[in-house]
Design a protein around this motif. Structure first.
Motif, PDB file in Angstrom:
ATOM      1  N   PHE A   1      76.304 -42.451  -8.447  1.00  0.00           N
ATOM      2  CA  PHE A   1      77.290 -42.435  -9.522  1.00  0.00           C
ATOM      3  C   PHE A   1      78.208 -43.640  -9.406  1.00  0.00           C
ATOM      4  CE2 PHE A   1      76.711 -37.991 -10.824  1.00  0.00           C
ATOM      5  CZ  PHE A   1      76.046 -37.475  -9.727  1.00  0.00           C
TER       6      PHE A   1
ATOM      7  N   TYR B   1      82.093 -44.683 -10.842  1.00  0.00           N
ATOM      8  CA  TYR B   1      83.306 -44.216 -11.488  1.00  0.00           C
ATOM      9  C   TYR B   1      84.273 -45.378 -11.626  1.00  0.00           C
ATOM     10  CZ  TYR B   1      82.055 -39.314 -10.701  1.00  0.00           C
ATOM     11  OH  TYR B   1      81.434 -38.097 -10.719  1.00  0.00           O
TER      12      TYR B   1
ATOM     13  N   GLN C   1      88.391 -46.159 -11.833  1.00  0.00           N
ATOM     14  CA  GLN C   1      89.686 -45.542 -11.554  1.00  0.00           C
ATOM     15  C   GLN C   1      90.801 -46.561 -11.759  1.00  0.00           C
ATOM     16  OE1 GLN C   1      90.391 -44.050  -7.540  1.00  0.00           O
ATOM     17  NE2 GLN C   1      91.749 -42.452  -8.320  1.00  0.00           N
TER      18      GLN C   1
ATOM     19  N   GLY D   1      96.750 -45.117 -10.175  1.00  0.00           N
ATOM     20  CA  GLY D   1      97.552 -43.930 -10.441  1.00  0.00           C
ATOM     21  C   GLY D   1      96.868 -42.880 -11.288  1.00  0.00           C
TER      22      GLY D   1
ATOM     23  N   ALA E   1      93.086 -40.528 -12.232  1.00  0.00           N
ATOM     24  CA  ALA E   1      91.900 -39.929 -11.631  1.00  0.00           C
ATOM     25  C   ALA E   1      90.664 -40.759 -11.977  1.00  0.00           C
ATOM     26  CB  ALA E   1      91.732 -38.502 -12.128  1.00  0.00           C
ATOM     27  N   PRO E   2      89.633 -40.687 -11.160  1.00  0.00           N
ATOM     28  CA  PRO E   2      88.383 -41.392 -11.484  1.00  0.00           C
ATOM     29  C   PRO E   2      87.750 -40.834 -12.750  1.00  0.00           C
ATOM     30  CG  PRO E   2      88.414 -40.656  -9.183  1.00  0.00           C
ATOM     31  CD  PRO E   2      89.559 -39.992  -9.875  1.00  0.00           C
TER      32      PRO E   2
ATOM     33  N   PHE F   1      84.045 -40.869 -14.983  1.00  0.00           N
ATOM     34  CA  PHE F   1      82.610 -41.109 -14.839  1.00  0.00           C
ATOM     35  C   PHE F   1      82.156 -42.271 -15.703  1.00  0.00           C
ATOM     36  CE2 PHE F   1      78.218 -40.173 -14.319  1.00  0.00           C
ATOM     37  CZ  PHE F   1      77.623 -40.276 -15.565  1.00  0.00           C
TER      38      PHE F   1
ATOM     39  N   LEU G   1      84.282 -47.173  -8.134  1.00  0.00           N
ATOM     40  CA  LEU G   1      83.828 -46.393  -6.988  1.00  0.00           C
ATOM     41  C   LEU G   1      82.347 -46.066  -7.114  1.00  0.00           C
ATOM     42  CD1 LEU G   1      86.765 -43.805  -6.908  1.00  0.00           C
ATOM     43  CD2 LEU G   1      86.589 -45.906  -5.616  1.00  0.00           C
TER      44      LEU G   1
ATOM     45  N   TRP H   1      81.380 -41.065  -0.825  1.00  0.00           N
ATOM     46  CA  TRP H   1      82.096 -42.073  -1.608  1.00  0.00           C
ATOM     47  C   TRP H   1      82.227 -43.397  -0.875  1.00  0.00           C
ATOM     48  CZ3 TRP H   1      83.739 -41.144  -6.567  1.00  0.00           C
ATOM     49  CH2 TRP H   1      83.673 -39.815  -6.994  1.00  0.00           C
ATOM     50  N   GLY H   2      82.065 -44.490  -1.626  1.00  0.00           N
ATOM     51  CA  GLY H   2      82.441 -45.791  -1.118  1.00  0.00           C
ATOM     52  C   GLY H   2      83.950 -45.957  -1.209  1.00  0.00           C
ATOM     53  N   ALA H   3      84.450 -47.022  -0.601  1.00  0.00           N
ATOM     54  CA  ALA H   3      85.895 -47.258  -0.575  1.00  0.00           C
ATOM     55  C   ALA H   3      86.420 -47.816  -1.882  1.00  0.00           C
ATOM     56  CB  ALA H   3      86.250 -48.185   0.581  1.00  0.00           C
ATOM     57  N   GLY H   4      85.492 -48.236  -2.758  1.00  0.00           N
ATOM     58  CA  GLY H   4      85.923 -48.752  -4.045  1.00  0.00           C
ATOM     59  C   GLY H   4      86.062 -50.268  -4.051  1.00  0.00           C
TER      60      GLY H   4
ATOM     61  N   SER I   1      89.556 -44.643  -0.749  1.00  0.00           N
ATOM     62  CA  SER I   1      88.640 -43.829  -1.535  1.00  0.00           C
ATOM     63  C   SER I   1      88.932 -42.342  -1.328  1.00  0.00           C
ATOM     64  CB  SER I   1      87.209 -44.159  -1.148  1.00  0.00           C
ATOM     65  OG  SER I   1      86.324 -43.587  -2.085  1.00  0.00           O
ATOM     66  N   LEU I   2      88.096 -41.525  -1.904  1.00  0.00           N
ATOM     67  CA  LEU I   2      88.328 -40.089  -1.884  1.00  0.00           C
ATOM     68  C   LEU I   2      87.803 -39.448  -0.609  1.00  0.00           C
ATOM     69  CD1 LEU I   2      87.541 -41.037  -4.989  1.00  0.00           C
ATOM     70  CD2 LEU I   2      88.034 -38.650  -5.416  1.00  0.00           C
TER      71      LEU I   2
ATOM     72  N   ILE J   1      97.546 -38.357  -3.034  1.00  0.00           N
ATOM     73  CA  ILE J   1      97.109 -37.840  -4.325  1.00  0.00           C
ATOM     74  C   ILE J   1      96.030 -36.798  -4.056  1.00  0.00           C
ATOM     75  CG2 ILE J   1      95.961 -38.371  -6.504  1.00  0.00           C
ATOM     76  CD1 ILE J   1      97.157 -41.179  -6.294  1.00  0.00           C
TER      77      ILE J   1
ATOM     78  N   LEU K   1      93.152 -34.362  -5.772  1.00  0.00           N
ATOM     79  CA  LEU K   1      92.318 -34.333  -6.974  1.00  0.00           C
ATOM     80  C   LEU K   1      91.397 -33.126  -6.952  1.00  0.00           C
ATOM     81  CD1 LEU K   1      91.397 -38.082  -6.830  1.00  0.00           C
ATOM     82  CD2 LEU K   1      92.465 -37.053  -8.817  1.00  0.00           C
TER      83      LEU K   1
ATOM     84  N   PHE L   1      86.890 -35.017 -12.984  1.00  0.00           N
ATOM     85  CA  PHE L   1      88.111 -34.913 -12.204  1.00  0.00           C
ATOM     86  C   PHE L   1      89.286 -34.475 -13.057  1.00  0.00           C
ATOM     87  CE2 PHE L   1      87.160 -36.603  -8.034  1.00  0.00           C
ATOM     88  CZ  PHE L   1      85.960 -37.251  -8.235  1.00  0.00           C
ATOM     89  N   GLY L   2      90.204 -33.739 -12.425  1.00  0.00           N
ATOM     90  CA  GLY L   2      91.501 -33.488 -13.021  1.00  0.00           C
ATOM     91  C   GLY L   2      92.339 -34.753 -12.929  1.00  0.00           C
ATOM     92  N   GLN L   3      93.525 -34.674 -13.508  1.00  0.00           N
ATOM     93  CA  GLN L   3      94.380 -35.857 -13.592  1.00  0.00           C
ATOM     94  C   GLN L   3      94.993 -36.225 -12.246  1.00  0.00           C
ATOM     95  OE1 GLN L   3      94.504 -32.987 -15.311  1.00  0.00           O
ATOM     96  NE2 GLN L   3      95.398 -33.262 -17.344  1.00  0.00           N
TER      97      GLN L   3
ATOM     98  N   ARG M   1     100.221 -36.205  -7.584  1.00  0.00           N
ATOM     99  CA  ARG M   1     100.822 -37.171  -6.649  1.00  0.00           C
ATOM    100  C   ARG M   1     101.918 -36.460  -5.884  1.00  0.00           C
ATOM    101  NH1 ARG M   1     100.952 -42.735  -6.231  1.00  0.00           N
ATOM    102  NH2 ARG M   1      99.776 -42.915  -8.166  1.00  0.00           N
TER     103      ARG M   1
END
Lengths: 109, 115
Positions: A33, A35, A37, A40, A42-43, A45, A87, A99-102, B42-43, B90, B92, B106-108, B111
């Motif tokens: 995938f 994404y 972002q 501030g 959310a990611p 798709f 991402l 996940w990658g670090a982006g 990242s997440l 943050i 999520l 994802f939700g918003q 923070r």
């Protein structure tokens, strides 16, 4: 271990094309995938690849080579609003997203 | 696709207190997940919220610190307990149909700042 690699930061010019690479080593593969972002937020798709080849969606395309553990996201006709982090995430054999670090993409006028 | 509503969007909390974050999906989903994202990083998956059973936590995260509820297929909560400044991040919520070919939504995000 499982690993996703992508460049930390890239810079490109408005109107140009940029390619963001992602290489992965995971226990199993059930899709990749991309994404977007914004800071501030959310990611959101962008794309999903599970078979080798190119998936095109408007200005964005994503490519996958499973044998090479490699993907890229191609952004054409860059706009200032494309400045964001991108991402890369791989779904492994347990259907968990790794996940990658982006990659932070900076667009300059 | 699915629309995920997450609240609060942000909060500033005193150390030692707890905050519960809510996540509501507009359709029934099989999988719901809670992530943490530090600034510029990242997440990190905290846990998978399972409907009708206890959540599945990732290494480094425990139920006492991050209790999770999933009373039905459209709703989940994450509580950050006994907060310290290190919990500032943050948080999520994510959901998917779990069919192996569906993207995660994802939700918003929430923070959280702990002072």
């Amino acid at each position: 271990g499982q690993n996703i690699d992508q460049p930390t930061e890239m810079t490109a010019t408005e109107g140009a094309i940029v390619q963001i690479n992602c290489t992965y080593q995971t226990s199993g593969f059930n899709g990749l995938f991309w994404y977007q972002q914004h800071a501030g937020e959310a990611p959101t798709f962008l794309s999903y690849n599970v078979l080798d080849g190119l998936e095109e969606k408007g200005r964005f395309s994503s490519f996958l080579s499973r044998s090479k553990g490699y993907s890229y996201l191609l952004l054409k006709e860059l706009q200032m609003k494309d400045s964001a982090s991108y991402l890369c995430a791989v779904r492994d054999s347990n259907y968990q997203l790794i996940w990658g670090a982006g990659t932070k993409l900076i667009i300059k006028p | 696709s699915a629309v995920i509503s997450q609240k609060p969007s942000r909060d500033i909390c005193q150390r030692g207190t707890s905050l519960t974050i809510q996540c509501q999906v507009d359709s029934q989903v099989t999988m719901m997940f809670w992530y943490r994202q530090q600034p510029g990083q990242s997440l990190t998956l905290i846990a998978t919220a399972n409907q009708g059973s206890e959540a599945t936590y990732e290494s480094g995260f425990v139920i006492d610190k991050f209790p999770i509820s999933r009373p039905n297929l459209t709703f989940s909560t994450l509580t950050v307990s006994n907060m310290s400044p290190e919990d500032s991040s943050i948080y999520l919520c994510s959901a998917g149909r779990g069919d192996g070919i569906t993207e995660a939504f994802f939700g918003q995000g929430t923070r959280l700042t702990v002072v």
